[in-house]
Design a protein around this motif. Structure first.
Motif, PDB file in Angstrom:
ATOM      1  N   ALA B 144       0.837  -1.199   0.000  1.00  0.00           N
ATOM      2  CA  ALA B 144       0.000   0.000   0.000  1.00  0.00           C
ATOM      3  C   ALA B 144       0.871   1.248   0.000  1.00  0.00           C
ATOM      4  O   ALA B 144       1.632   1.488   0.936  1.00  0.00           O
ATOM      5  CB  ALA B 144      -0.919  -0.009   1.213  1.00  0.00           C
ATOM      6  N   ASN B 145       0.766   2.022  -1.056  1.00  0.00           N
ATOM      7  CA  ASN B 145       1.625   3.195  -1.230  1.00  0.00           C
ATOM      8  C   ASN B 145       0.765   4.451  -1.307  1.00  0.00           C
ATOM      9  O   ASN B 145       0.080   4.686  -2.286  1.00  0.00           O
ATOM     10  CB  ASN B 145       2.453   3.018  -2.512  1.00  0.00           C
ATOM     11  CG  ASN B 145       3.400   4.171  -2.739  1.00  0.00           C
ATOM     12  OD1 ASN B 145       3.603   5.012  -1.859  1.00  0.00           O
ATOM     13  ND2 ASN B 145       3.990   4.223  -3.922  1.00  0.00           N
ATOM     14  N   ASP B 146       0.803   5.242  -0.232  1.00  0.00           N
ATOM     15  CA  ASP B 146       0.011   6.478  -0.189  1.00  0.00           C
ATOM     16  C   ASP B 146       0.920   7.647  -0.503  1.00  0.00           C
ATOM     17  O   ASP B 146       1.481   8.284   0.384  1.00  0.00           O
ATOM     18  CB  ASP B 146      -0.627   6.640   1.197  1.00  0.00           C
ATOM     19  CG  ASP B 146      -1.426   7.926   1.296  1.00  0.00           C
ATOM     20  OD1 ASP B 146      -1.517   8.654   0.292  1.00  0.00           O
ATOM     21  OD2 ASP B 146      -1.936   8.215   2.380  1.00  0.00           O
ATOM     22  N   THR B 147       1.090   7.917  -1.768  1.00  0.00           N
ATOM     23  CA  THR B 147       2.009   8.982  -2.160  1.00  0.00           C
ATOM     24  C   THR B 147       1.250  10.065  -2.910  1.00  0.00           C
ATOM     25  O   THR B 147       0.032  10.024  -3.019  1.00  0.00           O
ATOM     26  CB  THR B 147       3.170   8.395  -3.002  1.00  0.00           C
ATOM     27  OG1 THR B 147       4.154   9.406  -3.186  1.00  0.00           O
ATOM     28  CG2 THR B 147       2.675   7.900  -4.354  1.00  0.00           C
ATOM     29  N   ASN B 148       1.961  11.048  -3.412  1.00  0.00           N
ATOM     30  CA  ASN B 148       1.313  12.112  -4.174  1.00  0.00           C
ATOM     31  C   ASN B 148       0.953  11.599  -5.553  1.00  0.00           C
ATOM     32  O   ASN B 148       1.741  10.901  -6.189  1.00  0.00           O
ATOM     33  CB  ASN B 148       2.248  13.301  -4.312  1.00  0.00           C
ATOM     34  CG  ASN B 148       2.596  13.898  -2.970  1.00  0.00           C
ATOM     35  OD1 ASN B 148       1.733  14.412  -2.286  1.00  0.00           O
ATOM     36  ND2 ASN B 148       3.852  13.789  -2.571  1.00  0.00           N
ATOM     37  N   ALA B 149      -0.233  11.953  -5.984  1.00  0.00           N
ATOM     38  CA  ALA B 149      -0.677  11.503  -7.297  1.00  0.00           C
ATOM     39  C   ALA B 149      -1.051  12.706  -8.142  1.00  0.00           C
ATOM     40  O   ALA B 149      -1.745  13.606  -7.681  1.00  0.00           O
ATOM     41  CB  ALA B 149      -1.872  10.571  -7.149  1.00  0.00           C
ATOM     42  N   ILE B 150      -0.566  12.714  -9.384  1.00  0.00           N
ATOM     43  CA  ILE B 150      -0.964  13.750 -10.335  1.00  0.00           C
ATOM     44  C   ILE B 150      -2.223  13.234 -11.024  1.00  0.00           C
ATOM     45  O   ILE B 150      -2.216  12.169 -11.635  1.00  0.00           O
ATOM     46  CB  ILE B 150       0.150  13.993 -11.385  1.00  0.00           C
ATOM     47  CG1 ILE B 150       1.495  14.239 -10.700  1.00  0.00           C
ATOM     48  CG2 ILE B 150      -0.237  15.127 -12.322  1.00  0.00           C
ATOM     49  CD1 ILE B 150       1.673  15.579 -10.083  1.00  0.00           C
ATOM     50  N   VAL B 151      -3.298  14.011 -10.880  1.00  0.00           N
ATOM     51  CA  VAL B 151      -4.619  13.510 -11.242  1.00  0.00           C
ATOM     52  C   VAL B 151      -5.307  14.445 -12.235  1.00  0.00           C
ATOM     53  O   VAL B 151      -5.144  15.667 -12.151  1.00  0.00           O
ATOM     54  CB  VAL B 151      -5.469  13.387  -9.951  1.00  0.00           C
ATOM     55  CG1 VAL B 151      -6.890  13.015 -10.277  1.00  0.00           C
ATOM     56  CG2 VAL B 151      -4.863  12.368  -9.011  1.00  0.00           C
ATOM     57  N   VAL B 152      -6.037  13.862 -13.180  1.00  0.00           N
ATOM     58  CA  VAL B 152      -6.887  14.651 -14.086  1.00  0.00           C
ATOM     59  C   VAL B 152      -8.287  14.021 -14.094  1.00  0.00           C
ATOM     60  O   VAL B 152      -8.470  12.905 -13.616  1.00  0.00           O
ATOM     61  CB  VAL B 152      -6.334  14.688 -15.534  1.00  0.00           C
ATOM     62  CG1 VAL B 152      -5.018  15.424 -15.605  1.00  0.00           C
ATOM     63  CG2 VAL B 152      -6.204  13.274 -16.094  1.00  0.00           C
ATOM     64  N   THR B 153      -9.248  14.734 -14.633  1.00  0.00           N
ATOM     65  CA  THR B 153     -10.580  14.145 -14.762  1.00  0.00           C
ATOM     66  C   THR B 153     -10.570  13.165 -15.928  1.00  0.00           C
ATOM     67  O   THR B 153      -9.722  13.243 -16.819  1.00  0.00           O
ATOM     68  CB  THR B 153     -11.655  15.218 -15.037  1.00  0.00           C
ATOM     69  OG1 THR B 153     -11.299  15.910 -16.223  1.00  0.00           O
ATOM     70  CG2 THR B 153     -11.775  16.199 -13.895  1.00  0.00           C
ATOM     71  N   ARG B 154     -11.548  12.265 -15.905  1.00  0.00           N
ATOM     72  CA  ARG B 154     -11.674  11.287 -16.997  1.00  0.00           C
ATOM     73  C   ARG B 154     -11.820  12.010 -18.339  1.00  0.00           C
ATOM     74  O   ARG B 154     -11.210  11.640 -19.338  1.00  0.00           O
ATOM     75  CB  ARG B 154     -12.886  10.388 -16.699  1.00  0.00           C
ATOM     76  CG  ARG B 154     -13.389   9.553 -17.829  1.00  0.00           C
ATOM     77  CD  ARG B 154     -12.426   8.455 -18.258  1.00  0.00           C
ATOM     78  NE  ARG B 154     -12.065   7.532 -17.189  1.00  0.00           N
ATOM     79  CZ  ARG B 154     -11.011   6.717 -17.251  1.00  0.00           C
ATOM     80  NH1 ARG B 154     -10.217   6.716 -18.305  1.00  0.00           N
ATOM     81  NH2 ARG B 154     -10.739   5.909 -16.248  1.00  0.00           N
ATOM     82  N   LYS B 155     -12.602  13.102 -18.314  1.00  0.00           N
ATOM     83  CA  LYS B 155     -12.842  13.878 -19.527  1.00  0.00           C
ATOM     84  C   LYS B 155     -11.530  14.412 -20.106  1.00  0.00           C
ATOM     85  O   LYS B 155     -11.249  14.261 -21.291  1.00  0.00           O
ATOM     86  CB  LYS B 155     -13.774  15.054 -19.184  1.00  0.00           C
ATOM     87  CG  LYS B 155     -14.593  15.576 -20.343  1.00  0.00           C
ATOM     88  CD  LYS B 155     -15.585  16.639 -19.853  1.00  0.00           C
ATOM     89  CE  LYS B 155     -14.851  17.884 -19.432  1.00  0.00           C
ATOM     90  NZ  LYS B 155     -15.613  18.813 -18.605  1.00  0.00           N
ATOM     91  N   THR B 156     -10.718  15.009 -19.233  1.00  0.00           N
ATOM     92  CA  THR B 156      -9.433  15.550 -19.682  1.00  0.00           C
ATOM     93  C   THR B 156      -8.530  14.439 -20.185  1.00  0.00           C
ATOM     94  O   THR B 156      -7.880  14.571 -21.224  1.00  0.00           O
ATOM     95  CB  THR B 156      -8.738  16.292 -18.523  1.00  0.00           C
ATOM     96  OG1 THR B 156      -9.655  17.205 -17.953  1.00  0.00           O
ATOM     97  CG2 THR B 156      -7.506  17.030 -19.002  1.00  0.00           C
ATOM     98  N   ALA B 157      -8.502  13.329 -19.449  1.00  0.00           N
ATOM     99  CA  ALA B 157      -7.629  12.211 -19.830  1.00  0.00           C
ATOM    100  C   ALA B 157      -7.997  11.710 -21.219  1.00  0.00           C
ATOM    101  O   ALA B 157      -7.119  11.440 -22.045  1.00  0.00           O
ATOM    102  CB  ALA B 157      -7.746  11.083 -18.811  1.00  0.00           C
TER     103      ALA B 157
END
Lengths: 235, 313
Positions: B144-157
């Protein structure tokens, strides 16, 4: 003491003063949002206060409702408003903050305006009526000038509160002087936090002084002149 | 360091956990009586690295597994931050707590200048060396790795065909990035993205630390790309897409127990390692959702997990 000298140095560094995130830009943002909120507050508080003061009707209801604005913390309003403004496409930080500050600005302006009009000696109003003045003339020539000092006190209270509270804008990703405090906390930079806090305090005090001098200007001579013994002005 | 900031969520969380621990200390006495039936083992105080949902869930797992196997367990699940929990562990006020490899290494390695990397094993090794001198022990780390995630919306992806962080490099100039206010000065954030990936966003909006403001901003298209935590329950709930950190910018923050071996004996250490073995990024994310979204009690969530994984048999 070391902190103070570091804060002093912070203010001297050009990179802290200039640019889109410098003191000057943040100060302008802070004054803009505060001025807008107070003007919007006046737009509601002033006419409403004059009507209530003049007619002497509805003061309880309106004052109670307006004072709710004081009872709900600005931060709560910010949090409640945010999802709606985002959905409405109005963006993140600016409009929720304006809304919160607007609700904060109304009560002091409203209350001081109607109290200012209400406390005018009824004999004065009667005399004006006797001279054949219309309601509108009474409002413009008698009530507004006599209530002016108290109305300015209302603006002063509203403006100082708004300037101090506008710091919250930084919590919802807008600018203003709060940016220095919030960002300072995030990077544990006590120098920047202190500098930001001093700026907000200085702006609030300046606002207080500004409205204090306006108050002096608008106070009619006869009200500000010291009462001489024997004149019988105060019975 | 970033871990401790989640605790700024507020006094509510702290107050709640105080109440919880108060309730639980009442239960501890009973538990002690129960264990008297079996062979009496030592008393272990379970703490947290910082009081937020995920850490409390894992701490509950440790506590319940130990209690089930006859240890007398005390709980301190309201500790505010690593600045407090780490000295508490060294002084013996708590005996074990769930930790995050990268953050722990950054914290304990301050003096020696050790820096965390994206390699969990290397981080663990470096921590081992530092902790040994203090009489502490890092146990097996979980997946289990709780690190920083770079996230976008599904729409943007979908629209921009994004799967990896490096996919952002060519189009970053048109995108707005949102993250915690400290982002511009943190190596895992703007400086690291620029250095490792060559990413320079059009603008940056200072939001909160993986909290509701960031989620709202991303959802409302106020920002195109945002920084969240990889085990945050909102990612799946909102259908966000985590971009793969293909150039290994983020530190490995695998969850692992760190303990005082004088109080936590070999058998207890094995029990804690068994818990680590079962934890994965996806199952802890689901457990976080149960606490953060469904508002369940961390103790109940932990118990259900342990039972399902056969750790309370």
């Amino acid at each position: 003491m070391e902190l103070l000298s570091q804060v002093f140095d912070w203010f001297l560094a050009p990179e802290n003063l200039n640019g889109p995130s410098g003191v000057v830009a943040r100060l302008v943002e802070h004054m803009q949002i505060s001025a807008l909120a107070v003007c919007l507050g006046a737009l509601v508080g002033l006419p409403l206060g004059l009507v209530i003061g003049h007619t002497r009707k509805g003061e309880f209801v309106v004052a109670s409702v307006a004072n709710l604005g004081r009872a709900i913390p600005s931060f709560a309003i910010l949090a409640i408003a945010l999802p709606f403004t985002i959905r409405a496409g109005l963006g993140l930080g600016f409009w929720p903050t304006v809304l919160a500050l607007w609700l904060l600005a109304i009560p002091p302006i409203l209350t001081n305006t109607y109290v200012g009009v209400q406390v005018i000696d009824p004999d004065t109003i009667e005399a004006a009526k006797g001279m054949g003045m219309s309601e509108g003339q009474i409002l413009r020539k008698i009530e507004v000038p006599l209530a002016a000092p108290l109305i300015v006190v209302g603006f002063r209270t509203a403006a100082v509160q708004v300037v101090a509270t506008a710091t919250l804008a930084a919590l919802v990703a807008w600018g203003g002087l709060g940016r220095f405090i919030i960002d300072g906390f995030a990077i544990r930079d006590s120098v920047q936090i202190t500098a930001g806090a001093l700026l907000v305090a200085a702006l609030a005090v300046s606002t207080e002084l500004l409205f204090g001098s306006i108050q002096k200007i608008v106070t009619p001579k006869m009200l500000s002149a010291p009462v001489q013994p024997g004149q019988g002005a105060a019975t | 360091m970033r871990r401790t900031r989640r605790t700024f969520l507020g006094a509510a969380v702290i107050a709640l956990s105080l109440v919880l621990s108060a309730c639980q200390s009442g239960g501890d006495d009973n538990a002690g009586d129960d264990s008297g039936k079996k062979e009496s083992k030592g008393t272990i105080t379970v703490g947290v690295s910082a009081a937020f949902a995920e850490n409390q869930i894992v701490a509950e797992m440790y506590a319940q597994v130990l209690e089930h196997h006859g240890y007398t367990v005390k709980k301190q699940l309201s500790i505010d931050s690593r600045e407090i929990s780490q000295p508490s562990l060294e002084k013996g006020e708590i005996d074990v707590k769930p930790e995050y490899l990268g953050s722990l290494l950054t914290f304990v390695g301050k003096d020696s200048g050790a820096t965390a990397s994206s390699d969990a094993d290397k981080n663990a090794e470096a921590i081992d060396k530092i902790l040994e001198a203090k009489g502490l022990k890092l146990l097996d780390h979980s997946e289990a790795n709780d690190t920083n995630a770079i996230v976008v919306t599904r729409k943007t992806a979908d629209a921009k065909k994004l799967a990896k962080v490096s996919d952002l490099t060519s189009i970053a100039g048109q995108l707005t990035f949102g993250g915690p206010p400290e982002c511009p000065s943190r190596p895992f954030c703007i400086p690291g993205l620029k250095e490792k990936y060559g990413i320079e966003f059009k603008s940056f909006k200072p939001l909160d630390v993986g909290g509701p403001l960031t989620v709202a901003a991303l959802e409302g298209d106020e920002v195109d790309v945002a920084l969240l935590f990889s085990t945050s329950s909102v990612i799946s709930k909102k259908g966000f897409v985590v971009l793969e950190d293909d150039k290994a910018l983020q530190t490995a923050e695998n969850i692992a127990p760190v303990c005082n071996p004088k109080k936590v004996d070999e058998e207890a250490q094995q029990l804690l390692n068994d818990v680590s073995e079962k934890l994965t990024t996806s199952n802890i994310t689901a457990l976080n959702a149960e606490v953060e979204i469904d508002k369940k009690d961390p103790a109940d969530v932990a118990k259900a997990f342990l039972e399902k994984e056969g750790l309370l048999d």
